[in-house]
Design an enzyme around this catalytic site. Sequence first.
Site, mmCIF file in Angstrom:
data_model
loop_
_atom_site.group_PDB
_atom_site.id
_atom_site.type_symbol
_atom_site.label_atom_id
_atom_site.label_comp_id
_atom_site.label_asym_id
_atom_site.label_seq_id
_atom_site.Cartn_x
_atom_site.Cartn_y
_atom_site.Cartn_z
ATOM 1 N N SER A 1 0.869 -1.186 0.000
ATOM 2 C CA SER A 1 0.000 0.000 0.000
ATOM 3 C C SER A 1 0.899 1.227 0.000
ATOM 4 C CB SER A 1 -0.856 -0.009 1.268
ATOM 5 O OG SER A 1 -1.467 1.249 1.477
ATOM 6 N N TYR B 1 -1.754 -1.188 10.383
ATOM 7 C CA TYR B 1 -1.871 -1.411 8.935
ATOM 8 C C TYR B 1 -0.604 -0.889 8.256
ATOM 9 C CZ TYR B 1 -3.894 -1.184 4.186
ATOM 10 O OH TYR B 1 -4.137 -1.329 2.841
HETATM 11 P P1 NAI Z 1 -11.285 -6.178 0.013
HETATM 12 O O1 NAI Z 1 -11.712 -6.217 1.424
HETATM 13 O O2 NAI Z 1 -12.315 -6.063 -1.056
HETATM 14 O O3 NAI Z 1 -10.390 -7.454 -0.337
HETATM 15 C C1 NAI Z 1 -9.671 -8.172 0.621
HETATM 16 C C2 NAI Z 1 -9.917 -9.647 0.386
HETATM 17 O O4 NAI Z 1 -9.084 -10.391 1.290
HETATM 18 C C3 NAI Z 1 -11.360 -10.058 0.671
HETATM 19 O O5 NAI Z 1 -11.856 -10.846 -0.405
HETATM 20 C C4 NAI Z 1 -11.269 -10.868 1.959
HETATM 21 O O6 NAI Z 1 -12.256 -11.875 2.076
HETATM 22 C C5 NAI Z 1 -9.864 -11.440 1.822
HETATM 23 N N1 NAI Z 1 -9.309 -11.895 3.093
HETATM 24 C C6 NAI Z 1 -9.370 -11.266 4.298
HETATM 25 N N2 NAI Z 1 -8.801 -12.028 5.234
HETATM 26 C C7 NAI Z 1 -8.354 -13.153 4.606
HETATM 27 C C8 NAI Z 1 -7.696 -14.324 5.050
HETATM 28 N N3 NAI Z 1 -7.385 -14.516 6.346
HETATM 29 N N4 NAI Z 1 -7.388 -15.277 4.138
HETATM 30 C C9 NAI Z 1 -7.739 -15.116 2.833
HETATM 31 N N5 NAI Z 1 -8.379 -14.037 2.367
HETATM 32 C C10 NAI Z 1 -8.680 -13.068 3.245
HETATM 33 O O7 NAI Z 1 -10.269 -4.960 -0.083
HETATM 34 P P2 NAI Z 1 -9.176 -4.590 -1.193
HETATM 35 O O8 NAI Z 1 -9.045 -3.137 -1.146
HETATM 36 O O9 NAI Z 1 -9.453 -5.238 -2.474
HETATM 37 O O10 NAI Z 1 -7.853 -5.203 -0.540
HETATM 38 C C11 NAI Z 1 -6.936 -6.001 -1.268
HETATM 39 C C12 NAI Z 1 -5.540 -5.613 -0.851
HETATM 40 O O11 NAI Z 1 -5.276 -4.284 -1.298
HETATM 41 C C13 NAI Z 1 -5.295 -5.619 0.656
HETATM 42 O O12 NAI Z 1 -4.027 -6.173 0.914
HETATM 43 C C14 NAI Z 1 -5.300 -4.137 1.010
HETATM 44 O O13 NAI Z 1 -4.559 -3.854 2.158
HETATM 45 C C15 NAI Z 1 -4.670 -3.575 -0.232
HETATM 46 N N6 NAI Z 1 -4.872 -2.143 -0.427
HETATM 47 C C16 NAI Z 1 -6.137 -1.623 -0.592
HETATM 48 C C17 NAI Z 1 -6.291 -0.270 -0.768
HETATM 49 C C18 NAI Z 1 -7.628 0.358 -0.937
HETATM 50 O O14 NAI Z 1 -7.715 1.610 -0.876
HETATM 51 N N7 NAI Z 1 -8.693 -0.406 -1.179
HETATM 52 C C19 NAI Z 1 -5.131 0.656 -0.766
HETATM 53 C C20 NAI Z 1 -3.871 -0.010 -0.606
HETATM 54 C C21 NAI Z 1 -3.753 -1.349 -0.451
#
Ligand code: NAI
Length: 243
Positions: free
Chosen positions: A139, A152
């Site tokens: 991130s 985080y």
């Molecule tokens: P999201 O919440 O839609 O996706 C995260 C996914 O990870 C979900 O499908 C969830 O079920 C899964 N997950 C959570 N715990 C888990 C576990 N123990 N085992 C397997 N899967 C698990 O959110 P997003 O934004 O798509 O996040 C994806 C990545 O992007 C994350 O690493 C987040 O930190 C990163 N990110 C997101 C940003 C944003 O603004 N949305 C900015 C920077 C980084």
Amino acid sequence: MKDKIALVTGAATGIGAEVCRALATEGAAVAVCDINADAGLALAKEIGGEFISCDVTSSERVEAAVARCVKSLGVPTYAHLNAGIMTVPTGSDFLAIEDVSLMQYRKIVGVNLDGMYHGLRALLPLMRDGGGAITLTASTAGVSTLSIDPMYAATKHAIIGLGRAVAAANTENDVRINVICPGVVDTGIVPDAFKAREFGMMPASVMAAEVVDLLTTGANGEVRIKNAADVAGFAIPAQSETF
Ligand code: NAI
């Protein structure tokens, strides 16, 4: 990308789901790995991939998920280790470090950092023969200050260090390791207070295109920062704090 296998963690929603869609559109067979079975199964059906239930906090479950992918699809050429959570609840705009419980601390480190370690350990030895690429999701919180959620930020800094070190240790191999650092992306993880237009939320598809580019053409050890300011129509005001 025809005949290529791709494995994505945190694949059921948000950025991971868009990466799965993009990889499948390019012709790859995709292993959709997540704890969210409902969304993961629906996505796998939509893209003709395979949903694999996987909690990235557990080494056994990650190893079992990778084994299942190898058995039913084959050894992945591309992997996107993307599962991640925040500590601050989406309904809040701040969580002080003294209010982070030990359980919350263990959970965020378990998902965001242990998940990367388990994934790299399970995948790298398998992928070395055929070559390929692994992209880790960090991130912009890993390269800047994120006062609203210090744990985080800490895990995202650690992912960048891990990715760069593992990339440097694997220069003799055919597996490239890169890190993507998204700015604010319009997904369920973003606290409500940051969903205003002035924070310049990007669509997840923008980030998916970057991830696919890193997987297919990226160097080794690249840390790619993608902020809204880089995306046409998503100019972000200078005073805004970004993830
Ligand atoms: P999201 O919440 O839609 O996706 C995260 C996914 O990870 C979900 O499908 C969830 O079920 C899964 N997950 C959570 N715990 C888990 C576990 N123990 N085992 C397997 N899967 C698990 O959110 P997003 O934004 O798509 O996040 C994806 C990545 O992007 C994350 O690493 C987040 O930190 C990163 N990110 C997101 C940003 C944003 O603004 N949305 C900015 C920077 C980084």
